[in-house]
Scaffold this motif. Sequence first.
Motif, PDB file in Angstrom:
ATOM      1  N   ILE A  54      58.880 149.630  75.223  1.00 43.92           N
ATOM      2  CA  ILE A  54      57.663 149.491  74.828  1.00 43.92           C
ATOM      3  C   ILE A  54      57.576 148.714  73.143  1.00 43.92           C
ATOM      4  O   ILE A  54      58.158 149.275  72.779  1.00 43.92           O
ATOM      5  N   ALA A  55      58.356 147.726  73.454  1.00 46.64           N
ATOM      6  CA  ALA A  55      58.679 146.657  72.537  1.00 46.64           C
ATOM      7  C   ALA A  55      57.347 146.468  71.165  1.00 46.64           C
ATOM      8  O   ALA A  55      56.928 145.808  71.989  1.00 46.64           O
ATOM      9  N   LEU A  56      57.625 146.639  70.096  1.00 50.93           N
ATOM     10  CA  LEU A  56      56.539 146.934  69.151  1.00 50.93           C
ATOM     11  C   LEU A  56      57.120 145.435  68.051  1.00 50.93           C
ATOM     12  O   LEU A  56      57.856 145.706  67.719  1.00 50.93           O
ATOM     13  N   THR A  57      56.696 144.645  68.060  1.00 53.87           N
ATOM     14  CA  THR A  57      56.790 143.596  66.653  1.00 53.87           C
ATOM     15  C   THR A  57      56.859 143.820  65.708  1.00 53.87           C
ATOM     16  O   THR A  57      55.974 144.271  65.031  1.00 53.87           O
ATOM     17  N   ALA A  58      58.670 143.756  64.950  1.00 54.30           N
ATOM     18  CA  ALA A  58      57.274 144.396  63.144  1.00 54.30           C
ATOM     19  C   ALA A  58      58.158 143.131  62.989  1.00 54.30           C
ATOM     20  O   ALA A  58      59.569 142.478  63.306  1.00 54.30           O
ATOM     21  N   ARG A  59      58.698 143.245  61.264  1.00 50.26           N
ATOM     22  CA  ARG A  59      59.566 142.923  60.393  1.00 50.26           C
ATOM     23  C   ARG A  59      60.163 144.067  59.597  1.00 50.26           C
ATOM     24  O   ARG A  59      59.174 144.745  59.596  1.00 50.26           O
ATOM     25  N   ASP A  60      61.499 144.255  59.227  1.00 53.86           N
ATOM     26  CA  ASP A  60      62.151 144.889  57.640  1.00 53.86           C
ATOM     27  C   ASP A  60      62.478 144.146  57.200  1.00 53.86           C
ATOM     28  O   ASP A  60      63.815 144.539  56.674  1.00 53.86           O
ATOM     29  N   PRO A  61      61.638 144.008  55.714  1.00 54.72           N
ATOM     30  CA  PRO A  61      62.161 143.583  54.841  1.00 54.72           C
ATOM     31  C   PRO A  61      63.204 143.976  53.185  1.00 54.72           C
ATOM     32  O   PRO A  61      63.790 143.808  52.615  1.00 54.72           O
ATOM     33  N   ILE A  62      62.691 145.448  53.783  1.00 60.74           N
ATOM     34  CA  ILE A  62      62.967 146.738  53.137  1.00 60.74           C
ATOM     35  C   ILE A  62      64.725 146.962  52.590  1.00 60.74           C
ATOM     36  O   ILE A  62      64.962 147.067  51.818  1.00 60.74           O
ATOM     37  N   GLU A  63      65.436 147.486  54.269  1.00 62.25           N
ATOM     38  CA  GLU A  63      66.325 147.558  54.488  1.00 62.25           C
ATOM     39  C   GLU A  63      67.398 146.744  53.287  1.00 62.25           C
ATOM     40  O   GLU A  63      68.233 147.450  53.255  1.00 62.25           O
ATOM     41  N   ALA A  64      67.308 144.866  53.585  1.00 63.70           N
ATOM     42  CA  ALA A  64      67.774 144.392  52.702  1.00 63.70           C
ATOM     43  C   ALA A  64      68.347 144.676  51.697  1.00 63.70           C
ATOM     44  O   ALA A  64      69.385 143.989  51.149  1.00 63.70           O
ATOM     45  N   VAL A  65      67.436 144.756  51.293  1.00 64.65           N
ATOM     46  CA  VAL A  65      66.769 144.655  49.861  1.00 64.65           C
ATOM     47  C   VAL A  65      68.103 146.796  49.249  1.00 64.65           C
ATOM     48  O   VAL A  65      68.415 146.934  48.227  1.00 64.65           O
ATOM     49  N   THR A  66      66.795 147.413  50.232  1.00 65.44           N
ATOM     50  CA  THR A  66      67.305 148.949  49.547  1.00 65.44           C
ATOM     51  C   THR A  66      68.134 149.484  50.226  1.00 65.44           C
ATOM     52  O   THR A  66      69.015 151.042  49.835  1.00 65.44           O
ATOM     53  N   GLY A  67      68.882 149.207  51.694  1.00 66.44           N
ATOM     54  CA  GLY A  67      69.303 150.228  52.291  1.00 66.44           C
ATOM     55  C   GLY A  67      68.825 151.053  52.970  1.00 66.44           C
ATOM     56  O   GLY A  67      69.505 151.603  54.166  1.00 66.44           O
ATOM     57  N   LEU A  68      67.893 151.243  53.012  1.00 68.77           N
ATOM     58  CA  LEU A  68      66.425 152.149  53.726  1.00 68.77           C
ATOM     59  C   LEU A  68      66.146 151.317  54.799  1.00 68.77           C
ATOM     60  O   LEU A  68      65.110 150.490  54.556  1.00 68.77           O
ATOM     61  N   PRO A  69      66.007 151.759  55.998  1.00 70.95           N
ATOM     62  CA  PRO A  69      65.407 151.259  57.533  1.00 70.95           C
ATOM     63  C   PRO A  69      63.716 151.611  57.340  1.00 70.95           C
ATOM     64  O   PRO A  69      63.453 152.666  57.273  1.00 70.95           O
ATOM     65  N   MET A  70      62.680 150.163  57.151  1.00 65.67           N
ATOM     66  CA  MET A  70      61.118 150.821  57.581  1.00 65.67           C
ATOM     67  C   MET A  70      60.774 149.752  57.416  1.00 65.67           C
ATOM     68  O   MET A  70      60.262 148.563  57.094  1.00 65.67           O
ATOM     69  N   PRO A  71      60.417 149.406  59.082  1.00 63.23           N
ATOM     70  CA  PRO A  71      60.263 148.700  59.420  1.00 63.23           C
ATOM     71  C   PRO A  71      58.268 148.442  59.992  1.00 63.23           C
ATOM     72  O   PRO A  71      58.157 149.824  59.649  1.00 63.23           O
ATOM     73  N   LEU A  72      58.003 147.640  59.492  1.00 67.25           N
ATOM     74  CA  LEU A  72      56.670 147.447  59.053  1.00 67.25           C
ATOM     75  C   LEU A  72      56.216 146.533  60.984  1.00 67.25           C
ATOM     76  O   LEU A  72      56.313 145.175  60.955  1.00 67.25           O
ATOM     77  N   LEU A  73      54.925 147.658  61.577  1.00 62.49           N
ATOM     78  CA  LEU A  73      54.528 146.818  62.846  1.00 62.49           C
ATOM     79  C   LEU A  73      53.146 145.950  62.116  1.00 62.49           C
ATOM     80  O   LEU A  73      52.713 146.065  60.890  1.00 62.49           O
ATOM     81  N   ASN A  74      53.651 144.637  63.538  1.00 63.74           N
ATOM     82  CA  ASN A  74      52.543 143.323  63.197  1.00 63.74           C
ATOM     83  C   ASN A  74      51.289 143.933  63.694  1.00 63.74           C
ATOM     84  O   ASN A  74      50.873 145.212  64.084  1.00 63.74           O
ATOM     85  N   ARG A  75      49.628 143.632  63.314  1.00 59.06           N
ATOM     86  CA  ARG A  75      48.829 143.522  63.547  1.00 59.06           C
ATOM     87  C   ARG A  75      48.724 143.976  65.683  1.00 59.06           C
ATOM     88  O   ARG A  75      48.212 144.973  65.964  1.00 59.06           O
ATOM     89  N   ALA A  76      49.482 142.633  65.915  1.00 64.03           N
ATOM     90  CA  ALA A  76      49.252 143.153  67.757  1.00 64.03           C
ATOM     91  C   ALA A  76      50.020 144.664  68.496  1.00 64.03           C
ATOM     92  O   ALA A  76      49.683 145.087  68.814  1.00 64.03           O
ATOM     93  N   ALA A  77      50.497 144.417  67.591  1.00 67.13           N
ATOM     94  CA  ALA A  77      52.439 145.729  67.769  1.00 67.13           C
ATOM     95  C   ALA A  77      50.973 147.473  67.182  1.00 67.13           C
ATOM     96  O   ALA A  77      51.005 147.616  68.299  1.00 67.13           O
TER      97      ALA A  77
END
Length: 373
Positions: A54-77
Amino acid sequence: MRVLTVSAFFESHGGGIEIVASALAQALARRGHDSLLAATALDPPPATSNVSSIALTARDPIEAVTGLPMPLLNRAARARLEDEVRRADALVIHDALYSTSLLARRYAERHKKPWLLIQHVGQIPYSSRVLRTVLRVANNLVTAPMITAAPQTVFISDVVRSQFTHLRCPRPPQLMFNGVDGTAFRAATENEKLALRQSLGVSAQRPQMLFVGRFVEKKGLSALRVLAALRPECDFLLVGNGPIDPSNWDLANVRVLGRKDRTELANIYRAADALVLPSMGEGYPLVVQEALACGLAVYCGADTAAADPAASSFLEGVEVDPRAPEITAQRFANAIAHPLSALPDQEASVFARERYDWDANAAKIERLLRALL
């Protein structure tokens, strides 16, 4: 049972937590369960026939800056995840400190579904004081409440479990080490090792040191770079990817192999002499158990070496100081044997393949979930 496994990422992301989540989901399917794996669509889902992805649409803007993976789901996901939780009989949630885990818990409680938390990591001693503080606060505000709320918590490392022993849990937390595919990860014969080295284009005479993991700070990449410079008589094979690019280190004895699938990785283990993992705060990384199963010497952080007391005699634990990579590298350089054994450690291989078993883990997870129904 219809068992929904929730992970921040799919296995193709390359981290240990997601590899474990996928392996356990497949083992549950082999036991006859309707096994589903939900994770963010930032990486391709696995091509497995027995687990529904089950693939959930998300973005991960935090990892590129801090190295901490922290994906954020959108409303549909988020809506999709809630729908899958509603349809499931039980949930297995991997690691507390992800938005996917927090949402899965919320939906499980909303729809009165039993859920189990598998906690992989605790405090990570980043070199940055800011990151250390952020993680400590997050563990206090998010991880600890998640553990105390979980109907059942399972730890994959005795070291991580010890960091949370002060918490009151509904049921006694369980300790369950990651499994190993004993068919794929096994010791090589002398001829097989030579053939594998030839196919990889690496020296048959020089010691081959292996690193497997994400190319991020917490894995000890800074110390690994210094170590490679300190031990020029050894070749360093690096499997993985991430924001750090070791190909820019300008070291002739460092070779970046990139991401590999499980079959390719098993062959690389068997071609190597030792695993080097100068990281901290990881619990008990799967790569350590896989290296043991292949009979490699293992040089890792002292906390990793203490994760499973029964395995300590097969591991060379080295004190890691993330704020002093030069000192850490020198400690590893001193610890690495002169010379390394060219033959795999058959005793370590037998130990790991007997002690770490995905199907036994799935049976334990099944028993724990049934007790919650």
